[in-house]
Design an enzyme around this catalytic site. Structure first.
Site, PDB file in Angstrom:
ATOM      1  N   CYS A 149      20.797  64.433  39.625  1.00 13.16           N
ATOM      2  CA  CYS A 149      20.082  65.505  40.332  1.00 13.16           C
ATOM      3  C   CYS A 149      20.839  66.815  40.082  1.00 13.16           C
ATOM      4  O   CYS A 149      21.413  67.421  40.978  1.00 13.16           O
ATOM      5  CB  CYS A 149      19.998  65.183  41.826  1.00 13.16           C
ATOM      6  SG  CYS A 149      18.795  66.223  42.678  1.00 13.16           S
TER       7      CYS A 149
ATOM      8  N   ASP B 258      28.631  67.895  50.711  1.00 13.27           N
ATOM      9  CA  ASP B 258      29.159  68.890  49.768  1.00 13.27           C
ATOM     10  C   ASP B 258      27.974  69.487  48.994  1.00 13.27           C
ATOM     11  O   ASP B 258      26.814  69.211  49.319  1.00 13.27           O
ATOM     12  CB  ASP B 258      30.214  68.256  48.828  1.00 13.27           C
ATOM     13  CG  ASP B 258      29.582  67.301  47.829  1.00 13.27           C
ATOM     14  OD1 ASP B 258      28.386  66.931  48.001  1.00 13.27           O
ATOM     15  OD2 ASP B 258      30.254  66.914  46.859  1.00 13.27           O
TER      16      ASP B 258
ATOM     17  N   GLU C 216      40.464  64.100  46.417  1.00 13.29           N
ATOM     18  CA  GLU C 216      39.476  64.941  47.100  1.00 13.29           C
ATOM     19  C   GLU C 216      39.930  66.400  47.161  1.00 13.29           C
ATOM     20  O   GLU C 216      39.123  67.312  47.016  1.00 13.29           O
ATOM     21  CB  GLU C 216      39.197  64.415  48.524  1.00 13.29           C
ATOM     22  CG  GLU C 216      38.450  63.093  48.556  1.00 13.29           C
ATOM     23  CD  GLU C 216      37.063  63.178  47.926  1.00 13.29           C
ATOM     24  OE1 GLU C 216      36.533  64.282  47.750  1.00 13.29           O
ATOM     25  OE2 GLU C 216      36.518  62.118  47.578  1.00 13.29           O
TER      26      GLU C 216
ATOM     27  N   GLY D   5      44.554  76.009  39.894  1.00 12.32           N
ATOM     28  CA  GLY D   5      44.121  77.160  40.690  1.00 12.32           C
ATOM     29  C   GLY D   5      44.112  76.863  42.179  1.00 12.32           C
ATOM     30  O   GLY D   5      44.391  75.740  42.608  1.00 12.32           O
ATOM     31  N   TYR D   6      43.794  77.888  42.951  1.00 15.29           N
ATOM     32  CA  TYR D   6      43.744  77.762  44.415  1.00 15.29           C
ATOM     33  C   TYR D   6      45.000  77.040  44.932  1.00 15.29           C
ATOM     34  O   TYR D   6      44.935  75.933  45.462  1.00 15.29           O
ATOM     35  CB  TYR D   6      42.490  77.012  44.864  1.00 15.29           C
ATOM     36  CG  TYR D   6      41.210  77.678  44.425  1.00 15.29           C
ATOM     37  CD1 TYR D   6      40.655  78.716  45.160  1.00 15.29           C
ATOM     38  CD2 TYR D   6      40.574  77.286  43.257  1.00 15.29           C
ATOM     39  CE1 TYR D   6      39.493  79.343  44.749  1.00 15.29           C
ATOM     40  CE2 TYR D   6      39.406  77.923  42.836  1.00 15.29           C
ATOM     41  CZ  TYR D   6      38.875  78.940  43.591  1.00 15.29           C
ATOM     42  OH  TYR D   6      37.731  79.562  43.185  1.00 15.29           O
TER      43      TYR D   6
ATOM     44  N   GLN E   8      36.564  72.673  44.164  1.00 16.64           N
ATOM     45  CA  GLN E   8      36.527  73.832  43.247  1.00 16.64           C
ATOM     46  C   GLN E   8      37.007  73.521  41.832  1.00 16.64           C
ATOM     47  O   GLN E   8      37.295  74.424  41.064  1.00 16.64           O
ATOM     48  CB  GLN E   8      37.356  75.007  43.790  1.00 16.64           C
ATOM     49  CG  GLN E   8      36.726  75.644  44.994  1.00 16.64           C
ATOM     50  CD  GLN E   8      37.662  75.707  46.181  1.00 16.64           C
ATOM     51  OE1 GLN E   8      38.723  75.108  46.175  1.00 16.64           O
ATOM     52  NE2 GLN E   8      37.253  76.425  47.188  1.00 16.64           N
TER      53      GLN E   8
ATOM     54  N   TYR F  83      34.504  68.184  55.125  1.00 11.86           N
ATOM     55  CA  TYR F  83      34.153  67.361  53.973  1.00 11.86           C
ATOM     56  C   TYR F  83      35.275  66.355  53.641  1.00 11.86           C
ATOM     57  O   TYR F  83      35.029  65.149  53.497  1.00 11.86           O
ATOM     58  CB  TYR F  83      33.855  68.236  52.729  1.00 11.86           C
ATOM     59  CG  TYR F  83      33.853  67.377  51.497  1.00 11.86           C
ATOM     60  CD1 TYR F  83      32.750  66.598  51.201  1.00 11.86           C
ATOM     61  CD2 TYR F  83      35.003  67.257  50.699  1.00 11.86           C
ATOM     62  CE1 TYR F  83      32.766  65.732  50.122  1.00 11.86           C
ATOM     63  CE2 TYR F  83      35.024  66.404  49.626  1.00 11.86           C
ATOM     64  CZ  TYR F  83      33.903  65.644  49.336  1.00 11.86           C
ATOM     65  OH  TYR F  83      33.933  64.778  48.292  1.00 11.86           O
TER      66      TYR F  83
ATOM     67  N   TRP G 277      40.405  57.634  40.700  1.00  4.75           N
ATOM     68  CA  TRP G 277      40.488  57.509  42.158  1.00  4.75           C
ATOM     69  C   TRP G 277      39.474  56.516  42.718  1.00  4.75           C
ATOM     70  O   TRP G 277      39.458  56.243  43.902  1.00  4.75           O
ATOM     71  CB  TRP G 277      40.321  58.879  42.830  1.00  4.75           C
ATOM     72  CG  TRP G 277      39.229  59.697  42.248  1.00  4.75           C
ATOM     73  CD1 TRP G 277      37.922  59.692  42.625  1.00  4.75           C
ATOM     74  CD2 TRP G 277      39.337  60.642  41.167  1.00  4.75           C
ATOM     75  NE1 TRP G 277      37.215  60.573  41.841  1.00  4.75           N
ATOM     76  CE2 TRP G 277      38.058  61.179  40.944  1.00  4.75           C
ATOM     77  CE3 TRP G 277      40.406  61.081  40.368  1.00  4.75           C
ATOM     78  CZ2 TRP G 277      37.793  62.130  39.955  1.00  4.75           C
ATOM     79  CZ3 TRP G 277      40.147  62.029  39.400  1.00  4.75           C
ATOM     80  CH2 TRP G 277      38.858  62.547  39.205  1.00  4.75           C
TER      81      TRP G 277
HETATM   82 FE1  SF4 Z   1      16.764  64.985  42.380  1.00  9.00          FE
HETATM   83 FE2  SF4 Z   1      14.690  64.435  40.785  1.00  9.00          FE
HETATM   84 FE3  SF4 Z   1      15.967  62.498  42.088  1.00  9.00          FE
HETATM   85 FE4  SF4 Z   1      14.442  64.221  43.407  1.00  9.00          FE
HETATM   86  S1  SF4 Z   1      13.770  62.732  41.877  1.00  9.00           S
HETATM   87  S2  SF4 Z   1      16.462  63.513  44.025  1.00  9.00           S
HETATM   88  S3  SF4 Z   1      14.841  66.095  42.282  1.00  9.00           S
HETATM   89  S4  SF4 Z   1      16.803  63.788  40.460  1.00  9.00           S
END
Ligand code: SF4
Length: 342
Positions: free
Chosen positions: A197, A143, A44, A88-89, A49, A125, A31
């Site tokens: 992250c 999100d 999207e 699902g859903y 989920q 969203y 996409w």
């Molecule tokens: Fe996330 Fe670490 Fe980047 Fe901070 S530094 S936004 S905790 S990955």
């Protein structure tokens, strides 16, 4: 909280860092190779989920079957649900079709956030994602990935499930949004949350916004975000029957007004056929739906007589009717076990 003057400086550095990183490291996803709003909208909705890896084969098959809005609007419901089976859903698939039927009456695909919000199944969203990615409109998405990234960057100690904290992070997302490239920016933040992250053990050394991240600076990235009120899944037992005859399998279809999985085919539950004679365990597995984990036991069984309300379905045609995920999982497991037996 980041001071006002410093925030202004940081915003452009954050945008620049994210843009550079995203252009180099973004995953090649189907996409992302299109600007067609229909395709972006489908992706999207599917991604709500459901994990990216699980969505890809469904997305490609769905678009082969229903390549545009008119094709989706006119699809027979059974074909639509069969194409969705496993994701699902299912209300998502039904809402997609309702929305497609509304769109074909319009002069063009809705381009504005507010117009997108009017479509069935489209919330804040999805409206922001489609408006920004397909049409370059300046709406920030919020999100789970974005909430996590922002709460860490700001060392937000409030509960991200609370409306007050969400409102605060929504405002930050809107301030950070790169208005020249809103679609790219939104995707970059979501990608950062999905690949760097991470909820557990974020990969901070590889993160492009690390110099601006308060949680990292304070060494509390593993403790954020805070999300209280999480309840553990309830457990329920489910006893299903596998009843076969001459290459056919006994199933029942949920009625059109069923609150869940309307129109889907299911294996019989033991309580539905009290006269069935058990012939031994065929499969056992766990399956979680929202907050309930089902401990599913499937027994082979035979019948003294054909019970009313059930239908013999040819095993070869099971792929063309919508089958619930639990029934599908059971049949796949049983077929695998049969193949492995000498
Ligand atoms: Fe996330 Fe670490 Fe980047 Fe901070 S530094 S936004 S905790 S990955």
């Amino acid at each position: 909280m980041i001071g006002q003057a410093k925030m202004a400086l940081d915003i452009s550095a954050i945008r620049r860092g994210l843009r550079k990183w995203y252009r180099m490291h973004q995953r090649d996803l189907p996409w992302r190779r299109t600007t067609d709003p229909y395709r972006i909208w489908i992706s999207e909705i599917m991604l709500q989920q459901t994990r990216v890896a699980a969505v890809i084969p469904y997305y490609e098959r769905f678009l082969t079957l229903f390549p545009d809005v008119p094709a989706l609007a006119s699809a027979p419901e059974q074909e639509l649900l069969a194409a969705w089976a496993g994701l699902g859903y299912y209300s998502r698939a039904r809402n997609l079709q309702k929305a497609a039927r509304a769109i074909v009456k319009l002069p063009h695909f809705p381009r504005e956030y507010e117009a997108l919000l009017e479509l069935p199944g489209v919330g804040d969203y999805t409206a922001a994602a489609v408006a920004s990615i397909a049409f370059g409109k300046p709406h920030a998405v919020l999100d789970g990935n974005v909430l996590r990234v922002l709460s860490r960057m700001l060392a937000e100690h409030g509960d991200i499930k609370s409306q007050v904290v969400r409102a605060r992070l929504r405002q930050v997302a809107g301030t950070l949004l790169d208005r020249k490239r809103p679609g790219e920016f939104n995707q970059a933040v979501m990608e950062l949350g999905a690949t760097i992250c991470l909820p557990k053990r974020p990969l901070c050394p590889d993160c492009p916004v690390r110099p601006h991240c308060q949680a990292r600076r304070q060494g509390i990235e593993n403790q954020l975000p805070l999300a209280g009120g999480r309840s553990s899944a309830a457990q329920r037992e489910k006893h299903l029957l596998l009843i076969e005859k001459g290459g056919k399998i006994l199933l029942w279809q949920r009625p059109a007004d069923s609150p869940r999985l309307a129109g889907f085919w299911e294996l019989p539950e033991r309580e539905q056929i009290p006269g069935a004679k058990m012939r031994g365990q065929a499969a056992g597995f766990r399956h979680t739906i929202v907050n309930t984990t089902y401990l599913v036991q499937v027994q082979r069984a035979v019948l003294p007589a054909h019970p009313p309300g059930f239908r013999w379905v040819d095993q070869g045609s099971l792929g063309s009717v919508p089958i619930s995920t639990i029934a599908k999982k059971a049949l796949i497991l049983i077929a695998q076990t049969a193949r492995e037996q000498p």
